[in-house]
Design an enzyme around this catalytic site. Structure first.
Site, mmCIF file in Angstrom:
data_model
loop_
_atom_site.group_PDB
_atom_site.id
_atom_site.type_symbol
_atom_site.label_atom_id
_atom_site.label_comp_id
_atom_site.label_asym_id
_atom_site.label_seq_id
_atom_site.Cartn_x
_atom_site.Cartn_y
_atom_site.Cartn_z
ATOM 1 N N LYS A 100 25.192 16.792 -4.930
ATOM 2 C CA LYS A 100 24.624 15.694 -5.718
ATOM 3 C C LYS A 100 25.744 14.778 -6.182
ATOM 4 O O LYS A 100 26.921 15.171 -6.239
ATOM 5 C CB LYS A 100 23.821 16.209 -6.913
ATOM 6 C CG LYS A 100 24.630 17.016 -7.959
ATOM 7 C CD LYS A 100 25.340 16.178 -9.003
ATOM 8 C CE LYS A 100 26.177 17.016 -9.957
ATOM 9 N NZ LYS A 100 27.133 16.231 -10.749
ATOM 10 N N ALA A 116 35.125 22.626 -6.018
ATOM 11 C CA ALA A 116 35.681 22.021 -7.242
ATOM 12 C C ALA A 116 35.767 20.508 -7.124
ATOM 13 O O ALA A 116 36.784 19.901 -7.424
ATOM 14 C CB ALA A 116 37.056 22.619 -7.559
ATOM 15 N N ALA A 117 34.642 19.920 -6.704
ATOM 16 C CA ALA A 117 34.640 18.490 -6.406
ATOM 17 C C ALA A 117 33.824 17.653 -7.381
ATOM 18 O O ALA A 117 33.851 16.430 -7.324
ATOM 19 C CB ALA A 117 34.112 18.271 -4.985
ATOM 20 N N GLY A 118 33.043 18.291 -8.263
ATOM 21 C CA GLY A 118 32.137 17.528 -9.112
ATOM 22 C C GLY A 118 30.865 17.139 -8.385
ATOM 23 O O GLY A 118 30.141 16.235 -8.795
ATOM 24 N N LEU A 119 30.556 17.864 -7.284
ATOM 25 C CA LEU A 119 29.370 17.576 -6.471
ATOM 26 C C LEU A 119 28.305 18.667 -6.600
ATOM 27 O O LEU A 119 27.331 18.674 -5.849
ATOM 28 C CB LEU A 119 29.775 17.433 -4.997
ATOM 29 C CG LEU A 119 30.741 16.290 -4.671
ATOM 30 C CD1 LEU A 119 31.195 16.366 -3.212
ATOM 31 C CD2 LEU A 119 30.102 14.936 -4.946
ATOM 32 N N ALA A 120 28.487 19.579 -7.550
ATOM 33 C CA ALA A 120 27.538 20.669 -7.824
ATOM 34 C C ALA A 120 27.398 21.629 -6.645
ATOM 35 O O ALA A 120 26.338 22.228 -6.455
ATOM 36 C CB ALA A 120 26.169 20.119 -8.233
ATOM 37 N N GLY A 121 28.477 21.828 -5.891
ATOM 38 C CA GLY A 121 28.415 22.754 -4.765
ATOM 39 C C GLY A 121 28.100 24.177 -5.173
ATOM 40 O O GLY A 121 27.262 24.843 -4.555
ATOM 41 N N GLY A 122 28.744 24.656 -6.239
ATOM 42 C CA GLY A 122 28.475 26.011 -6.722
ATOM 43 C C GLY A 122 27.065 26.155 -7.256
ATOM 44 O O GLY A 122 26.364 27.136 -6.963
ATOM 45 N N SER A 123 26.621 25.177 -8.036
ATOM 46 C CA SER A 123 25.254 25.199 -8.584
ATOM 47 C C SER A 123 24.232 25.167 -7.460
ATOM 48 O O SER A 123 23.218 25.876 -7.493
ATOM 49 C CB SER A 123 25.034 24.001 -9.507
ATOM 50 O OG SER A 123 25.923 24.030 -10.596
ATOM 51 N N ASP A 180 23.542 22.564 -14.246
ATOM 52 C CA ASP A 180 23.118 21.731 -13.111
ATOM 53 C C ASP A 180 22.101 22.441 -12.218
ATOM 54 O O ASP A 180 21.547 21.838 -11.304
ATOM 55 C CB ASP A 180 24.322 21.361 -12.228
ATOM 56 C CG ASP A 180 25.119 20.194 -12.787
ATOM 57 O OD1 ASP A 180 24.582 19.446 -13.624
ATOM 58 O OD2 ASP A 180 26.287 20.033 -12.388
#
Length: 271
Positions: free
Chosen positions: A9, A89-96, A129
């Protein structure tokens, strides 16, 4: 074998309010899914495991699997294979997004037919998120991010993601954040998205976490490079990823940000 896509996102708006009595920040953010996703494959196995070519610190997928099995009292073991495409760790909600895809995938694997509304309870236990990434639909997110007001139809808009080869500490950024009362353009951004008005969209995008993020010297230099090249760019989440709408800049971005992950993608509806 069950397959799920975990969509990244970007934040087109992000207003961050002062901490409440629980010590958390409430937000008002227009989030949109983009056509960039991890692929997760689920199958029964002799042990619980997550298989990926990229090391994932504090593996949220394994944590989600454990929570899901404990909640629904499931004994069978599961193997989850991850094809990681969203930068870490990009601020793109990959982990979420991976956690939410795990909830959906396990629901299908065990054939439980649990509604997404019920799965929201687990999603909210895993992160702020996660409610958004559970649905991966354009929405204005309030509260801690768990209250969703879906936007029924938007125009799909191409963009370019630029992820530098360093990360930022979300905790540090929030610690450096100071709330200032100012206009919130979220509804104007919503209107621009629905109409597909790129000019109006770019005029109104904002992110309250950009100012504290710029206190990081490495990130500050990274952002100054865009300005020197006269390229409009915007920060997603707590950073360090930035996005650009002008596709004509793709060659210039590749030339001048050769150390970065540069990905052409687009905002999607996902209805």
């Amino acid at each position: 074998m069950i397959k799920e896509k975990a969509y990244a996102k970007v934040n087109l708006s992000l207003r961050v309010y002062p901490t409440n009595e629980d010590g958390y920040h409430n937000i008002n953010s227009l989030m949109v899914p983009i056509d960039l996703y991890d692929e997760l494959y689920f199958s029964f196995s002799d042990k619980d495991e997550v298989v990926t070519k990229i090391y994932i610190e504090n593996n949220v997928i394994l944590k989600t699997l454990k929570l899901f099995k404990e909640t629904y009292k499931l004994k069978e073991n599961v193997k989850i294979e991850v094809n990681k495409k969203i930068p870490i760790a990009a601020g793109l909600a990959g982990g979420s997004s991976d956690a939410s895809a795990t909830l959906r995938g396990l629901n299908r694997l065990f054939n439980l037919n649990i509604s997404l509304k019920e799965l929201e309870k687990l999603a909210n236990m895993l992160g702020s998120d996660n409610a958004f990434t559970l649905y991966s639909r354009p929405a204005i997110c309030t509260g801690r991010g768990e209250i969703l007001d879906f936007i029924s139809k938007i125009k799909e808009i191409p963009l370019i993601i630029i992820k530098p080869n360093f990360g930022l500490s979300t905790k540090t950024i929030y610690n450096n954040y100071e709330y200032i009362e100012k206009e919130d353009n979220t509804l104007m951004i919503k209107d621009a998205l629905i109409k597909g008005d790129l000019s109006k969209l770019e005029d109104n995008i904002f992110n309250d976490l950009e100012k504290p993020a710029l206190k990081n010297d490495e990130y500050n230099l990274f952002c100054k490079k865009f300005k020197a090249l006269n390229i409009k760019s915007y920060q997603s989440g707590s950073g360090p990823t930035r996005y650009v709408f002008d596709l004509k800049q793709y060659k210039s971005l590749n030339k001048n940000f050769s150390e970065c992950a540069i990905i052409k993608t687009k905002i999607i509806n996902n209805l």
